[in-house]
Design a protein around this motif. Structure first.
Motif, PDB file in Angstrom:
ATOM      1  N   THR A 181     -93.688  73.681  24.090  1.00 23.88           N
ATOM      2  CA  THR A 181     -94.500  74.763  23.463  1.00 23.88           C
ATOM      3  C   THR A 181     -95.517  74.347  22.418  1.00 23.88           C
ATOM      4  O   THR A 181     -96.585  74.965  22.493  1.00 23.88           O
ATOM      5  CB  THR A 181     -93.329  75.358  22.116  1.00 23.88           C
ATOM      6  OG1 THR A 181     -92.796  74.426  21.595  1.00 23.88           O
ATOM      7  CG2 THR A 181     -92.416  76.098  23.129  1.00 23.88           C
ATOM      8  N   LYS A 182     -95.548  72.969  22.069  1.00 26.32           N
ATOM      9  CA  LYS A 182     -96.734  72.503  21.356  1.00 26.32           C
ATOM     10  C   LYS A 182     -97.838  72.083  22.310  1.00 26.32           C
ATOM     11  O   LYS A 182     -98.829  72.263  22.158  1.00 26.32           O
ATOM     12  CB  LYS A 182     -96.267  71.129  20.794  1.00 26.32           C
ATOM     13  CG  LYS A 182     -97.398  70.403  20.095  1.00 26.32           C
ATOM     14  CD  LYS A 182     -96.866  69.161  19.342  1.00 26.32           C
ATOM     15  CE  LYS A 182     -96.228  69.212  18.079  1.00 26.32           C
ATOM     16  NZ  LYS A 182     -96.035  68.224  17.260  1.00 26.32           N
ATOM     17  N   ARG A 206     -99.580  75.402  23.051  1.00 28.53           N
ATOM     18  CA  ARG A 206    -100.374  75.759  21.924  1.00 28.53           C
ATOM     19  C   ARG A 206    -101.605  74.917  22.019  1.00 28.53           C
ATOM     20  O   ARG A 206    -102.553  75.230  21.684  1.00 28.53           O
ATOM     21  CB  ARG A 206     -99.595  75.717  20.445  1.00 28.53           C
ATOM     22  CG  ARG A 206     -98.908  76.548  20.268  1.00 28.53           C
ATOM     23  CD  ARG A 206     -98.391  76.543  18.780  1.00 28.53           C
ATOM     24  NE  ARG A 206     -97.616  75.217  18.401  1.00 28.53           N
ATOM     25  CZ  ARG A 206     -96.671  74.804  18.555  1.00 28.53           C
ATOM     26  NH1 ARG A 206     -95.649  75.830  19.017  1.00 28.53           N
ATOM     27  NH2 ARG A 206     -96.258  73.596  18.122  1.00 28.53           N
ATOM     28  N   GLN A 207    -101.566  73.593  22.308  1.00 20.80           N
ATOM     29  CA  GLN A 207    -102.670  72.887  22.288  1.00 20.80           C
ATOM     30  C   GLN A 207    -103.527  72.889  23.645  1.00 20.80           C
ATOM     31  O   GLN A 207    -104.540  72.069  23.818  1.00 20.80           O
ATOM     32  CB  GLN A 207    -102.308  71.322  21.839  1.00 20.80           C
ATOM     33  CG  GLN A 207    -101.709  71.249  20.503  1.00 20.80           C
ATOM     34  CD  GLN A 207    -101.167  69.887  20.258  1.00 20.80           C
ATOM     35  OE1 GLN A 207    -100.976  68.895  20.772  1.00 20.80           O
ATOM     36  NE2 GLN A 207    -100.887  69.705  19.089  1.00 20.80           N
ATOM     37  N   LYS A 208    -103.093  73.524  24.465  1.00 20.41           N
ATOM     38  CA  LYS A 208    -103.570  73.748  25.702  1.00 20.41           C
ATOM     39  C   LYS A 208    -103.847  72.335  26.578  1.00 20.41           C
ATOM     40  O   LYS A 208    -104.750  71.960  27.045  1.00 20.41           O
ATOM     41  CB  LYS A 208    -104.911  74.453  25.805  1.00 20.41           C
ATOM     42  CG  LYS A 208    -104.816  76.012  25.199  1.00 20.41           C
ATOM     43  CD  LYS A 208    -105.999  76.536  25.135  1.00 20.41           C
ATOM     44  CE  LYS A 208    -106.024  78.174  25.138  1.00 20.41           C
ATOM     45  NZ  LYS A 208    -104.969  78.595  24.683  1.00 20.41           N
TER      46      LYS A 208
END
Length: 118
Positions: free
Chosen positions: A55-56, A59-61
């Motif tokens: 998930t991180k 979010r940070q692509k």
């Protein structure tokens, strides 16, 4: 999965759960428990850590994480237009792992923090 559950792309929990189930299947543990097993593997904690990484990364692509989702979608949801990793292009499957490693090598590094401080 598309027809049964109406899904059209891979979710982070599917990847994290599959990873944990693979570890358990290869372990000597007779049951899938968080604690109190012969290997002392905390499967619930592993699932939570993998889920956080995925998930991180979304979010940070992060290129490597997006590539993981595209590869899963390409193999599990071949009729899908795209998913969390972006558009799914039809490619020969024999080079997928090499491309995933290349994407991981090209990914920028982020300073590692202990999981409880993230």
């Amino acid at each position: 999965m598309e027809q049964i559950h109406g899904l059209d792309h891979t979710e982070p929990g599917a990847i994290a759960g599959s990873a944990v189930l693979t570890i358990w299947a290869l372990s000597t543990d007779g049951t899938l428990r968080s604690l109190e097993n012969s290997t002392s593997i905390d499967y619930e904690e592993r699932f939570n850590q993998y889920l956080e990484i995925l998930t991180k990364g979304l979010r940070q692509k992060k290129k490597s994480i997006l590539h993981i989702f595209r590869e899963w979608d390409r193999n599990v949801f071949p009729n899908s237009e795209g998913g969390l990793g972006g558009s799914v292009r039809s490619r020969a499957s024999d080079g997928g792992n090499l491309k995933a490693l290349d994407a991981l090598n090209d990914d920028s590094e982020v300073e590692a923090k202990p999981m409880d401080q993230a």
